[in-house]
Design a protein around this motif. Structure first.
Motif, PDB file in Angstrom:
ATOM      1  N   SER A   1       0.833  -1.200   0.000  1.00  0.00           N
ATOM      2  CA  SER A   1       0.000   0.000   0.000  1.00  0.00           C
ATOM      3  C   SER A   1       0.869   1.252   0.000  1.00  0.00           C
ATOM      4  CB  SER A   1      -0.888  -0.012   1.252  1.00  0.00           C
ATOM      5  OG  SER A   1      -1.582   1.186   1.393  1.00  0.00           O
ATOM      6  N   ASN A   2       0.603   2.182  -0.920  1.00  0.00           N
ATOM      7  CA  ASN A   2       1.262   3.496  -0.936  1.00  0.00           C
ATOM      8  C   ASN A   2       2.781   3.437  -0.821  1.00  0.00           C
ATOM      9  OD1 ASN A   2      -1.283   4.676  -1.072  1.00  0.00           O
ATOM     10  ND2 ASN A   2      -1.451   4.758   1.144  1.00  0.00           N
ATOM     11  N   ASN A   3       3.440   2.708  -1.703  1.00  0.00           N
ATOM     12  CA  ASN A   3       4.901   2.570  -1.687  1.00  0.00           C
ATOM     13  C   ASN A   3       5.411   2.002  -0.361  1.00  0.00           C
ATOM     14  OD1 ASN A   3       7.343   2.686  -3.086  1.00  0.00           O
ATOM     15  ND2 ASN A   3       7.891   4.626  -2.118  1.00  0.00           N
ATOM     16  N   GLN A   4       4.599   1.149   0.247  1.00  0.00           N
ATOM     17  CA  GLN A   4       4.971   0.464   1.490  1.00  0.00           C
ATOM     18  C   GLN A   4       4.628  -1.015   1.365  1.00  0.00           C
ATOM     19  OE1 GLN A   4       2.541   2.217   4.501  1.00  0.00           O
ATOM     20  NE2 GLN A   4       3.664   4.136   4.552  1.00  0.00           N
ATOM     21  N   ILE A   5       5.406  -1.826   2.021  1.00  0.00           N
ATOM     22  CA  ILE A   5       5.073  -3.236   2.175  1.00  0.00           C
ATOM     23  C   ILE A   5       4.963  -3.464   3.679  1.00  0.00           C
ATOM     24  CG2 ILE A   5       7.477  -4.021   2.061  1.00  0.00           C
ATOM     25  CD1 ILE A   5       6.308  -6.452   0.448  1.00  0.00           C
ATOM     26  N   ILE A   6       3.836  -4.012   4.118  1.00  0.00           N
ATOM     27  CA  ILE A   6       3.559  -4.161   5.545  1.00  0.00           C
ATOM     28  C   ILE A   6       3.485  -5.641   5.902  1.00  0.00           C
ATOM     29  CG2 ILE A   6       1.970  -3.618   7.432  1.00  0.00           C
ATOM     30  CD1 ILE A   6       0.990  -1.259   5.617  1.00  0.00           C
ATOM     31  N   LEU A   7       4.296  -6.041   6.872  1.00  0.00           N
ATOM     32  CA  LEU A   7       4.310  -7.411   7.391  1.00  0.00           C
ATOM     33  C   LEU A   7       3.431  -7.454   8.634  1.00  0.00           C
ATOM     34  CD1 LEU A   7       8.164  -7.925   7.165  1.00  0.00           C
ATOM     35  CD2 LEU A   7       6.451  -8.699   5.526  1.00  0.00           C
ATOM     36  N   SER A   8       2.478  -8.385   8.674  1.00  0.00           N
ATOM     37  CA  SER A   8       1.567  -8.461   9.816  1.00  0.00           C
ATOM     38  C   SER A   8       1.051  -9.887   9.976  1.00  0.00           C
ATOM     39  CB  SER A   8       0.402  -7.487   9.634  1.00  0.00           C
ATOM     40  OG  SER A   8      -0.333  -7.807   8.473  1.00  0.00           O
ATOM     41  N   GLN A   9       0.059 -10.049  10.828  1.00  0.00           N
ATOM     42  CA  GLN A   9      -0.553 -11.354  11.046  1.00  0.00           C
ATOM     43  C   GLN A   9      -1.960 -11.350  10.478  1.00  0.00           C
ATOM     44  OE1 GLN A   9       0.153 -11.535  15.323  1.00  0.00           O
ATOM     45  NE2 GLN A   9       1.432 -13.310  14.935  1.00  0.00           N
ATOM     46  N   SER A  10      -2.324 -12.437   9.848  1.00  0.00           N
ATOM     47  CA  SER A  10      -3.642 -12.592   9.262  1.00  0.00           C
ATOM     48  C   SER A  10      -4.484 -13.483  10.172  1.00  0.00           C
ATOM     49  CB  SER A  10      -3.522 -13.247   7.886  1.00  0.00           C
ATOM     50  OG  SER A  10      -4.787 -13.618   7.405  1.00  0.00           O
ATOM     51  N   GLU A  11      -5.762 -13.135  10.291  1.00  0.00           N
ATOM     52  CA  GLU A  11      -6.656 -13.978  11.069  1.00  0.00           C
ATOM     53  C   GLU A  11      -7.092 -15.197  10.264  1.00  0.00           C
ATOM     54  OE1 GLU A  11      -9.873 -11.678  12.614  1.00  0.00           O
ATOM     55  OE2 GLU A  11      -8.532 -10.192  13.485  1.00  0.00           O
ATOM     56  N   GLN A  12      -6.998 -15.124   8.931  1.00  0.00           N
ATOM     57  CA  GLN A  12      -7.456 -16.222   8.078  1.00  0.00           C
ATOM     58  C   GLN A  12      -6.407 -17.304   7.857  1.00  0.00           C
ATOM     59  OE1 GLN A  12      -7.939 -12.910   7.027  1.00  0.00           O
ATOM     60  NE2 GLN A  12     -10.037 -12.927   7.774  1.00  0.00           N
ATOM     61  N   THR A  13      -5.152 -16.927   7.787  1.00  0.00           N
ATOM     62  CA  THR A  13      -4.117 -17.922   7.510  1.00  0.00           C
ATOM     63  C   THR A  13      -3.095 -17.943   8.634  1.00  0.00           C
ATOM     64  OG1 THR A  13      -2.684 -18.788   5.781  1.00  0.00           O
ATOM     65  CG2 THR A  13      -2.514 -16.469   6.211  1.00  0.00           C
ATOM     66  N   HIS A  14      -2.538 -19.113   8.882  1.00  0.00           N
ATOM     67  CA  HIS A  14      -1.549 -19.267   9.938  1.00  0.00           C
ATOM     68  C   HIS A  14      -0.226 -19.809   9.394  1.00  0.00           C
ATOM     69  CE1 HIS A  14      -4.628 -18.275  12.798  1.00  0.00           C
ATOM     70  NE2 HIS A  14      -5.407 -19.174  12.246  1.00  0.00           N
ATOM     71  N   THR A  15      -0.079 -19.772   8.081  1.00  0.00           N
ATOM     72  CA  THR A  15       1.147 -20.242   7.452  1.00  0.00           C
ATOM     73  C   THR A  15       2.180 -19.129   7.482  1.00  0.00           C
ATOM     74  OG1 THR A  15      -0.150 -21.635   5.971  1.00  0.00           O
ATOM     75  CG2 THR A  15       2.133 -21.209   5.352  1.00  0.00           C
ATOM     76  N   PRO A  16       3.326 -19.366   8.106  1.00  0.00           N
ATOM     77  CA  PRO A  16       4.361 -18.323   8.200  1.00  0.00           C
ATOM     78  C   PRO A  16       4.913 -17.933   6.830  1.00  0.00           C
ATOM     79  CG  PRO A  16       4.872 -20.180   9.639  1.00  0.00           C
ATOM     80  CD  PRO A  16       3.724 -20.593   8.784  1.00  0.00           C
ATOM     81  N   ILE A  17       5.239 -16.669   6.679  1.00  0.00           N
ATOM     82  CA  ILE A  17       5.862 -16.163   5.461  1.00  0.00           C
ATOM     83  C   ILE A  17       7.354 -16.466   5.522  1.00  0.00           C
ATOM     84  CG2 ILE A  17       6.478 -14.036   4.237  1.00  0.00           C
ATOM     85  CD1 ILE A  17       3.744 -12.970   5.176  1.00  0.00           C
ATOM     86  N   THR A  18       7.890 -16.925   4.417  1.00  0.00           N
ATOM     87  CA  THR A  18       9.324 -17.183   4.322  1.00  0.00           C
ATOM     88  C   THR A  18       9.997 -16.040   3.570  1.00  0.00           C
ATOM     89  OG1 THR A  18       9.171 -18.359   2.228  1.00  0.00           O
ATOM     90  CG2 THR A  18       8.937 -19.690   4.258  1.00  0.00           C
ATOM     91  N   LEU A  19      11.305 -16.025   3.621  1.00  0.00           N
ATOM     92  CA  LEU A  19      12.064 -15.021   2.878  1.00  0.00           C
ATOM     93  C   LEU A  19      11.776 -15.153   1.377  1.00  0.00           C
ATOM     94  CD1 LEU A  19      14.071 -12.707   3.144  1.00  0.00           C
ATOM     95  CD2 LEU A  19      15.920 -14.378   3.062  1.00  0.00           C
TER      96      LEU A  19
END
Length: 95
Positions: free
Chosen positions: A36-54
């Motif tokens: 969003s708006n020249n930003q990338i935001i890392l957060s937690q989702s209530e729908q998925t619990h699969t961790p994000i990898t590099l």
């Protein structure tokens, strides 16, 4: 921290490395990437619990400009700029 700065700082780190948030005496996975708006935001989702990898992160960033700012968001707080990160075995902790 921009995508370019993060890329240079993570050279040589395995793509399977997870993104985690500190939570008391343990860690919780980062499960959501929002752009969003020249930003990338890392957060937690209530729908998925699969961790994000590099690798997941780099796939998401492929079409973004190198100067895109990286933020992280804990629970319902406002997104905070990511100034750096620390490493624990097999994980990256944004700070």
């Amino acid at each position: 921290m921009t995508i370019d700065e993060f890329k240079r700082a993570t050279v040589g780190i395995a793509g399977s490395t997870l993104f985690l948030f500190p939570s008391g005496y343990h860690y919780t996975p980062i499960t959501k990437i929002t752009i969003s708006n020249n930003q990338i935001i890392l957060s937690q989702s209530e729908q998925t619990h699969t961790p994000i990898t590099l690798s997941d992160f780099w796939i998401t960033c492929e079409s973004l400009p190198a100067n895109t700012q990286i933020y992280f968001q804990l629970t319902n707080a406002n997104p905070q700029p990511m100034y750096g990160f620390r490493r624990i075995p097999n994980a990256i902790i944004p700070n």
